[in-house]
Scaffold this motif. Sequence first.
Motif, short mmCIF file in Angstrom:
data_model
loop_
_atom_site.label_atom_id
_atom_site.label_comp_id
_atom_site.label_asym_id
_atom_site.label_seq_id
_atom_site.Cartn_x
_atom_site.Cartn_y
_atom_site.Cartn_z
N ASP A 92 -9.87 11.41 1.36
CA ASP A 92 -10.79 11.76 2.43
C ASP A 92 -10.13 11.77 3.80
O ASP A 92 -10.80 11.79 4.81
CB ASP A 92 -11.99 10.81 2.43
CG ASP A 92 -13.18 11.37 3.18
OD1 ASP A 92 -13.34 12.60 3.17
OD2 ASP A 92 -13.93 10.58 3.79
N CYS A 111 -11.33 18.66 2.52
CA CYS A 111 -12.32 19.32 1.67
C CYS A 111 -13.43 19.91 2.53
O CYS A 111 -13.71 19.42 3.63
CB CYS A 111 -12.91 18.30 0.70
SG CYS A 111 -11.70 17.63 -0.48
N GLY A 135 -13.87 19.65 7.51
CA GLY A 135 -13.87 20.69 6.49
C GLY A 135 -14.47 21.98 7.01
O GLY A 135 -15.15 22.01 8.05
N PHE A 190 -14.28 23.55 -5.30
CA PHE A 190 -13.49 23.35 -4.09
C PHE A 190 -13.35 24.63 -3.25
O PHE A 190 -13.09 24.55 -2.05
CB PHE A 190 -12.10 22.82 -4.45
CG PHE A 190 -12.08 21.35 -4.78
CD1 PHE A 190 -12.66 20.42 -3.94
CD2 PHE A 190 -11.48 20.89 -5.95
CE1 PHE A 190 -12.64 19.06 -4.24
CE2 PHE A 190 -11.45 19.54 -6.27
CZ PHE A 190 -12.03 18.62 -5.41
N THR A 191 -13.48 25.79 -3.87
CA THR A 191 -13.41 27.04 -3.11
C THR A 191 -14.78 27.55 -2.71
O THR A 191 -14.89 28.67 -2.21
CB THR A 191 -12.69 28.13 -3.92
OG1 THR A 191 -13.40 28.36 -5.14
CG2 THR A 191 -11.25 27.73 -4.24
N TRP A 221 -7.14 24.38 2.95
CA TRP A 221 -8.28 25.25 2.70
C TRP A 221 -8.32 26.30 3.80
O TRP A 221 -7.94 26.03 4.96
CB TRP A 221 -9.58 24.47 2.75
CG TRP A 221 -9.96 23.79 1.47
CD1 TRP A 221 -10.84 24.25 0.53
CD2 TRP A 221 -9.52 22.51 0.99
NE1 TRP A 221 -10.97 23.35 -0.49
CE2 TRP A 221 -10.16 22.27 -0.24
CE3 TRP A 221 -8.63 21.56 1.48
CZ2 TRP A 221 -9.95 21.11 -0.98
CZ3 TRP A 221 -8.41 20.41 0.75
CH2 TRP A 221 -9.06 20.19 -0.46
N THR A 254 -6.97 15.06 -2.42
CA THR A 254 -7.44 15.12 -1.03
C THR A 254 -8.88 14.63 -0.95
O THR A 254 -9.26 13.91 -0.02
CB THR A 254 -7.35 16.55 -0.49
OG1 THR A 254 -5.98 16.99 -0.55
CG2 THR A 254 -7.81 16.62 0.95
N HIS A 255 -9.70 15.01 -1.91
CA HIS A 255 -11.09 14.55 -1.95
C HIS A 255 -11.14 13.03 -2.10
O HIS A 255 -11.99 12.37 -1.48
CB HIS A 255 -11.81 15.20 -3.12
CG HIS A 255 -13.21 14.71 -3.32
ND1 HIS A 255 -14.29 15.22 -2.64
CD2 HIS A 255 -13.70 13.73 -4.14
CE1 HIS A 255 -15.39 14.59 -3.02
NE2 HIS A 255 -15.06 13.69 -3.93
N ALA A 301 -6.19 19.26 -4.48
CA ALA A 301 -7.51 19.25 -3.85
C ALA A 301 -8.30 18.02 -4.28
O ALA A 301 -9.00 17.40 -3.47
CB ALA A 301 -8.26 20.53 -4.21
N LEU A 353 -17.90 14.09 -7.45
CA LEU A 353 -17.53 15.42 -7.93
C LEU A 353 -18.43 15.83 -9.10
O LEU A 353 -18.86 14.98 -9.89
CB LEU A 353 -16.07 15.44 -8.38
CG LEU A 353 -15.02 15.33 -7.28
CD1 LEU A 353 -13.62 15.24 -7.87
CD2 LEU A 353 -15.11 16.52 -6.32
N ILE A 370 -7.51 28.13 -1.39
CA ILE A 370 -6.73 26.90 -1.28
C ILE A 370 -5.29 27.24 -1.61
O ILE A 370 -5.02 27.95 -2.59
CB ILE A 370 -7.21 25.80 -2.24
CG1 ILE A 370 -8.73 25.64 -2.18
CG2 ILE A 370 -6.53 24.48 -1.92
CD1 ILE A 370 -9.25 24.62 -3.19
#
Length: 513
Positions: A25, A261, A233, A110-111, A146, A21-22, A18, A98, A118
Amino acid sequence: MTRHPTTGPPDHRTVSRALLTHCIDSADALMFATMKGSGDATEVARLLCAIHAGETGRDDLERLFARGLVRWGRRVTPSAIQAFRKALVRWLTRLDTLPCLDTEPLGDHFTDHGTLWIIAPHSPWWPTQLDDLSIRKDWAPPLCLWGRGDVDALVSCPHPVAIVGSRGCDDYGREVARELGRSAADAGHLVVSGGAMGTDAAAHWGAIEAMGQRFDVASRRRCGRTIAVFAGGLDHIGPRVNDRLFDRILEHGGALVSELCPDAIPEPRRFLLRNRIIAALATTIVVTQARRRSGALNTANWAADLGRDVHAVPGDITAPRNAGCNRLIHESKATILCTTEAIDDICHAPHDALTPLDDTAPPLHDAEPPSLDAEPPSLDTTFPLLGTVPQAHEAASTPHEAGIPPPPTDMTSRHRDAPGDDRARAAPATVAPATSPAPVFPEPVSAAAVLDALRRCGARSRGAGADEVLAALQEGIGHDTPRVTIRDLMGVLGLMELDGTIRFERGRITPCP
């Protein structure tokens, strides 16, 4: 909405994916190569966090990138290294957004505090058919997914059905999509679409109707589900006119899914990449109604390249909204679908919905997940400093003995092992000599042709979208030359980004000076 009862909080490998992935992007060929060089998402994430904290690790990460290029069948050139270093600056900048770099708080972030789940490739809920994207395409499969809703829906059917088409379909296209969705779900199949207006919404509603016609719990469990795959997202699902549809999907055991995300904006370029996920998830893809330049045809192209069964519904030849489907049938790119009733003719046998785990299965999280900003592991020094091509690894006399196929020499067979497979770390591959030929671009898509198309789009000053470049390419080729597809273009753009010829910024493509 609460987290699925058996998924638990994401483990450290999932949080690492995750985080990566952030950083990227979006789908990123440079991160794909880096993951391919490591085989472990946690290792890449730790190195990034160490570099972000001002510690060592930059050289190690470059070595992973070089190793990944070699495993991908590429040469390690100065321009490729320069492109990687520019990308690394972007990744590190993304880390600044972050809240922290510790596994447990990041998992909660992230959740969205447990309202989303995830999953990653090591999860029992991971749709393994997504791995085909690493074998047959120039873009990697998603690092993680996600979701909101019932995660069991993703693996409730071994061979899902995707139903796609135009947003501006007429009553005919809408009715066909709805009836196909209802018939497929009634036979226990998972119905996949994109959650948009028109065809997508009709297909989802059809699957929901199938479950609504069953009143006892046992009968409803045997009915197929539906999932919507989004280009942004899950904080930006849409259109808003479909909010009631999304609620009903969740109420009927389906799921809303994205590879991005939660805060990612659904930019135009991401719809094209989202289509690859719809195509990969399904075994059978049906295009119910599409114009000549519809995005549904992009999904059909992805599906054909992945070896999926593609079907198209014929329509009135005088109506532009049917031109895309009629063309697919005419060019033998899709099998004609003449009825919505015989769903068994295009799908596997009816079945009950499947589930990977029973209710007593333990959570999938680790007892003590490590922090991502812990000291990065030391890497071996098998590969020399970057800027030169790594030499063959002495421990493996052949690529097959090392567990990795030899580097491919053509555009159609690059991906022989999935990138960043956390389940087993592969040994280094035998490396092609420095005199290996450069990658061959599929005709008529050459790097020079793409650069010329970018020039005609005025991309040097303002950039250009992939669809603008595709239109310019198609206008610039002769009538006797095969048409360029978005699949061809995206593959070449990935190579050019690796080579440092172009760069992607906020969905726009710009030539590098």
